[in-house]
Motif scaffolding. Structure first.
Motif, mmCIF file in Angstrom:
data_model
loop_
_atom_site.group_PDB
_atom_site.id
_atom_site.type_symbol
_atom_site.label_atom_id
_atom_site.label_comp_id
_atom_site.label_asym_id
_atom_site.label_seq_id
_atom_site.Cartn_x
_atom_site.Cartn_y
_atom_site.Cartn_z
ATOM 1 N N HIS A 145 29.167 -33.188 -26.826
ATOM 2 C CA HIS A 145 28.313 -32.217 -26.134
ATOM 3 C C HIS A 145 27.846 -31.135 -27.099
ATOM 4 N N GLU A 146 28.757 -30.634 -27.925
ATOM 5 C CA GLU A 146 28.381 -29.607 -28.905
ATOM 6 C C GLU A 146 27.379 -30.157 -29.907
ATOM 7 N N GLY A 147 27.596 -31.385 -30.363
ATOM 8 C CA GLY A 147 26.666 -31.982 -31.321
ATOM 9 C C GLY A 147 25.296 -32.220 -30.739
ATOM 10 N N GLU A 148 25.252 -32.704 -29.481
ATOM 11 C CA GLU A 148 23.973 -32.959 -28.824
ATOM 12 C C GLU A 148 23.187 -31.667 -28.624
ATOM 13 N N GLU A 149 23.850 -30.641 -28.125
ATOM 14 C CA GLU A 149 23.158 -29.387 -27.876
ATOM 15 C C GLU A 149 22.688 -28.755 -29.179
ATOM 16 N N ALA A 150 23.518 -28.820 -30.220
ATOM 17 C CA ALA A 150 23.131 -28.246 -31.507
ATOM 18 C C ALA A 150 21.917 -28.963 -32.074
ATOM 19 N N LEU A 151 21.851 -30.288 -31.933
ATOM 20 C CA LEU A 151 20.718 -31.037 -32.456
ATOM 21 C C LEU A 151 19.441 -30.710 -31.692
ATOM 22 N N LYS A 152 19.544 -30.558 -30.376
ATOM 23 C CA LYS A 152 18.365 -30.167 -29.591
ATOM 24 C C LYS A 152 17.849 -28.807 -30.049
ATOM 25 N N TYR A 153 18.769 -27.879 -30.266
ATOM 26 C CA TYR A 153 18.366 -26.565 -30.758
ATOM 27 C C TYR A 153 17.759 -26.667 -32.151
ATOM 28 N N LEU A 154 18.347 -27.466 -33.017
ATOM 29 C CA LEU A 154 17.860 -27.552 -34.392
ATOM 30 C C LEU A 154 16.433 -28.080 -34.435
ATOM 31 N N VAL A 155 16.143 -29.133 -33.668
ATOM 32 C CA VAL A 155 14.779 -29.669 -33.614
ATOM 33 C C VAL A 155 13.807 -28.591 -33.142
ATOM 34 N N HIS A 156 14.209 -27.841 -32.138
ATOM 35 C CA HIS A 156 13.329 -26.802 -31.591
ATOM 36 C C HIS A 156 13.160 -25.633 -32.554
ATOM 37 N N PHE A 157 14.257 -25.144 -33.115
ATOM 38 C CA PHE A 157 14.181 -23.975 -33.992
ATOM 39 C C PHE A 157 13.410 -24.265 -35.270
ATOM 40 N N MET A 158 13.480 -25.494 -35.769
ATOM 41 C CA MET A 158 12.672 -25.828 -36.939
ATOM 42 C C MET A 158 11.188 -25.743 -36.595
ATOM 43 N N GLY A 159 10.833 -26.115 -35.366
ATOM 44 C CA GLY A 159 9.453 -25.945 -34.935
ATOM 45 C C GLY A 159 9.086 -24.482 -34.807
ATOM 46 N N ASP A 160 9.948 -23.694 -34.174
ATOM 47 C CA ASP A 160 9.691 -22.259 -34.033
ATOM 48 C C ASP A 160 9.506 -21.599 -35.391
ATOM 49 N N MET A 161 10.330 -21.980 -36.364
ATOM 50 C CA MET A 161 10.295 -21.349 -37.671
ATOM 51 C C MET A 161 8.952 -21.565 -38.375
ATOM 52 N N HIS A 162 8.245 -22.638 -38.000
ATOM 53 C CA HIS A 162 6.980 -22.941 -38.658
ATOM 54 C C HIS A 162 5.768 -22.390 -37.917
ATOM 55 N N MET A 163 5.991 -21.568 -36.900
ATOM 56 C CA MET A 163 4.906 -20.857 -36.240
ATOM 57 C C MET A 163 4.938 -19.432 -36.773
ATOM 58 N N PRO A 164 3.946 -19.021 -37.573
ATOM 59 C CA PRO A 164 4.034 -17.725 -38.253
ATOM 60 C C PRO A 164 4.314 -16.537 -37.352
ATOM 61 N N LEU A 165 3.811 -16.552 -36.114
ATOM 62 C CA LEU A 165 4.038 -15.410 -35.233
ATOM 63 C C LEU A 165 5.486 -15.326 -34.755
ATOM 64 N N HIS A 166 6.271 -16.371 -34.964
ATOM 65 C CA HIS A 166 7.704 -16.291 -34.684
ATOM 66 C C HIS A 166 8.449 -15.605 -35.824
ATOM 67 N N LEU A 167 7.722 -15.268 -36.897
ATOM 68 C CA LEU A 167 8.339 -14.653 -38.065
ATOM 69 C C LEU A 167 7.924 -13.196 -38.228
ATOM 70 N N THR A 168 7.305 -12.625 -37.201
ATOM 71 C CA THR A 168 6.971 -11.206 -37.227
ATOM 72 C C THR A 168 7.363 -10.580 -35.896
ATOM 73 N N GLY A 169 7.852 -9.354 -35.960
ATOM 74 C CA GLY A 169 8.206 -8.641 -34.741
ATOM 75 C C GLY A 169 7.088 -7.769 -34.212
ATOM 76 N N LYS A 170 5.958 -7.726 -34.918
ATOM 77 C CA LYS A 170 4.870 -6.858 -34.491
ATOM 78 C C LYS A 170 4.359 -7.283 -33.116
ATOM 79 N N GLU A 171 4.299 -6.311 -32.216
ATOM 80 C CA GLU A 171 3.832 -6.570 -30.843
ATOM 81 C C GLU A 171 4.536 -7.790 -30.244
ATOM 82 N N ARG A 172 5.864 -7.866 -30.488
ATOM 83 C CA ARG A 172 6.671 -8.969 -29.965
ATOM 84 C C ARG A 172 6.068 -10.320 -30.362
ATOM 85 N N GLY A 173 5.756 -10.445 -31.655
ATOM 86 C CA GLY A 173 5.206 -11.697 -32.152
ATOM 87 C C GLY A 173 3.823 -11.996 -31.624
#
Length: 386
Positions: A145-173
Motif C-alpha cells: 500500500h505504501e509503495g503503490e501510494e508513493a508511486l502514484k504521488y511520484l508520477v503526479h509530482f513529476m508532472g507538477d514539477m514541470h509546470m512552471p507556475l507550480h514553481l512560483t508562489g506569486k499570486e498563488r502560482g
C-alpha cells in the motif's frame, strides 16, 4: 535536463503553452510520454506495484501483453484525493515558491530568503521523498500500500514539477492573477492548466489521428484517448523516429543530473534507498558533492558582519522556517528535482509563462490582464517573443 530547449521546440509545433498545461489531461500526457521512454524492464515492475498480480480487475505484468498497464489513469490521482480530509495535508506538496520570486520582473530560485511555506514541504522535497518510499518497498522495507501510494504521488509530482507556475508562489502560482483568455474571464494558472491544452487538442493536424510510420513503440502505449494525436505529434516532430529526425537534439541528456569529479565523500540516502541500489548497481543514489558545491557557489552571499546580531539571527530563523536551502538534500546523482526545476522555473521569465504585460497591468491598478489567444509568438530568429 534541457527543458528550455524542449519548450522552445514545442513552440515550433505551434502549441507550446499547452505542452506545459497540467490539468488532468496534461498529467496523463506527461505520464504517457514518460511511459514510452521507460526501459521495457521497468514498466512491469511499476505495473505490479499499481496493479498487483492478485488483482482481478487488472492484467498482471506477468502477462505476455505489452504494455502490461498504463500510467496515465493514475497520473491525476493525487489531485482527485487532496480535497478529502485524509489527504488535505498534501496540498502544499504540489508546488514550491521562493520568497523573493517575482516573475516576470525577476525569477529567483530560491533567492536570499529561501523557500516560502513550511520547512521541506513542497514538490521538490516530495519527489525526493516519494522516490525513497518506492525504493523502500522494492527493498522490502515498506508494504505494498505504501509503495503503490508513493508511486502514484511520484508520477503526479513529476508532472507538477514541470509546470512552471507550480514553481512560483506569486499570486498563488497564478491562481490569483485574473486574465481574460479568448473572451473568457479566468486566471493565469487555469489558462495554462486547461484552456491552452484544450485549444491545442482541437487544432492538431488530422494526419496525427491515425498511427504514423516508425512509431510502433509509441502506439502500444496509447489508449485511444482524445490526446493521442497530440502525443503522436510531440513524439514524431519533437523526439523523432528512426527514419525522421526530430527537433530535439539532446533528449538523452534530459534525465542527467549535474555531474562532478568531486563525488568522493558524498553522503548517502536513507538505508532503504541504499539497499535498493545495492540490488541495482546501475542506479547510483550517492549524494553528489559537485551539486552541493555548485549550489553554494550560485547562492547570494550573506554578510553577517554588516548586520546587527538580532537581524542576523532573525534572518537565519526565517530561512529555517521557510525551508532554508534544502536543495542540497533533495538532489542525488540519479535524481535531482532541484537541478531540473531551476531550468523549468526560468521559463516563467524567459518564455514568459508569466507575461510581462500582466505584471504591468496589475501595477497600473486595473487588476486585469488580457490574453488574446496566445500571448507569445514563434519567431525564426529565436525562441519566443512577446
Amino acid at each position: 535536463m534541457k527543458l528550455q530547449t524542449f519548450a522552445c521546440t514545442l513552440a515550433g509545433l505551434a502549441s507550446l503553452p499547452s505542452a506545459m498545461a497540467w490539468g488532468a489531461a496534461g498529467h496523463e500526457i506527461v505520464a504517457t510520454i514518460a511511459q514510452i521512454h521507460l526501459d521495457p524492464s521497468v514498466l512491469p515492475v511499476l505495473c505490479d506495484i499499481l496493479y498487483p498480480p492478485s488483482s482481478s480487475s487488472h492484467k498482471a505484468s506477468t502477462s505476455s501483453a505489452y504494455p502490461p498497464c498504463h500510467l496515465a489513469p493514475i497520473a491525476a490521482w493525487a489531485d482527485r484525493v487532496r480535497g478529502s480530509p485524509a489527504y488535505r495535508w498534501t496540498a502544499p506538496l504540489h508546488y514550491v515558491g521562493a520568497v523573493d520570486d517575482a516573475p516576470a520582473d525577476s525569477c529567483a530560485f530560491p533567492g536570499p530568503n529561501g523557500w516560502a511555506g513550511r520547512h521541506n514541504i513542497n514538490v521538490l522535497a516530495a519527489v525526493s521523498n516519494k522516490t525513497g518510499q518506492v525504493a523502500a518497498f522494492l527493498s522490502g522495507e515498506a508494504g505494498l500500500h505504501e509503495g503503490e501510494e508513493a508511486l502514484k504521488y511520484l508520477v503526479h509530482f513529476m508532472g507538477d514539477m514541470h509546470m512552471p507556475l507550480h514553481l512560483t508562489g506569486k499570486e498563488r502560482g497564478g491562481n490569483g492573477a485574473k486574465v481574460t483568455y479568448d473572451g473568457r474571464v479566468s486566471n493565469l494558472h487555469s489558462v495554462w492548466d486547461n484552456l491552452l491544452i484544450a485549444q491545442a487538442l482541437r487544432t492538431v493536424p488530422p494526419n496525427y489521428t491515425w498511427p504514423l510510420p516508425d512509431m510502433r513503440g509509441v502506439e502500444a502505449h496509447l489508449r485511444g484517448a482524445i490526446y493521442d494525436p497530440y502525443i503522436r505529434r510531440i513524439i514524431y516532430e519533437g523526439f523523432g523516429t528512426d527514419a525522421v529526425a526530430g527537433r530535439f537534439t539532446d533528449v538523452e541528456e534530459w534525465l542527467d543530473c549535474p555531474a562532478d569529479d568531486s563525488d568522493a565523500g558524498g553522503k548517502w540516502l536513507p538505508d532503504a534507498a541504499s539497499a535498493f541500489t545495492a540490488q541495482h548497481p546501475t542506479l547510483s543514489l550517492k549524494r553528489n558533492a559537485g551539486i552541493r558545491k555548485r549550489h553554494r557557489a550560485s547562492r547570494p552571499k550573506f554578510a553577517p558582519a554588516k548586520r546587527d546580531l538580532w537581524g542576523w539571527a532573525w534572518g537565519a530563523l526565517a530561512r529555517v522556517w521557510r525551508g532554508g536551502h534544502d536543495e542540497e538534500r533533495w538532489d542525488t546523482d540519479a535524481l535531482c528535482p532541484y537541478a531540473w526545476a531551476r531550468e523549468i522555473h526560468q521559463l516563467n521569465c524567459a518564455l514568459p509563462v508569466w507575461p510581462a504585460g500582466l505584471s504591468l497591468s496589475a501595477a497600473a491598478g486595473d487588476g486585469d490582464g488580457t490574453i488574446m489567444g496566445y500571448w507569445v509568438a514563434w519567431s525564426e530568429g529565436g525562441c519566443l517573443k512577446v
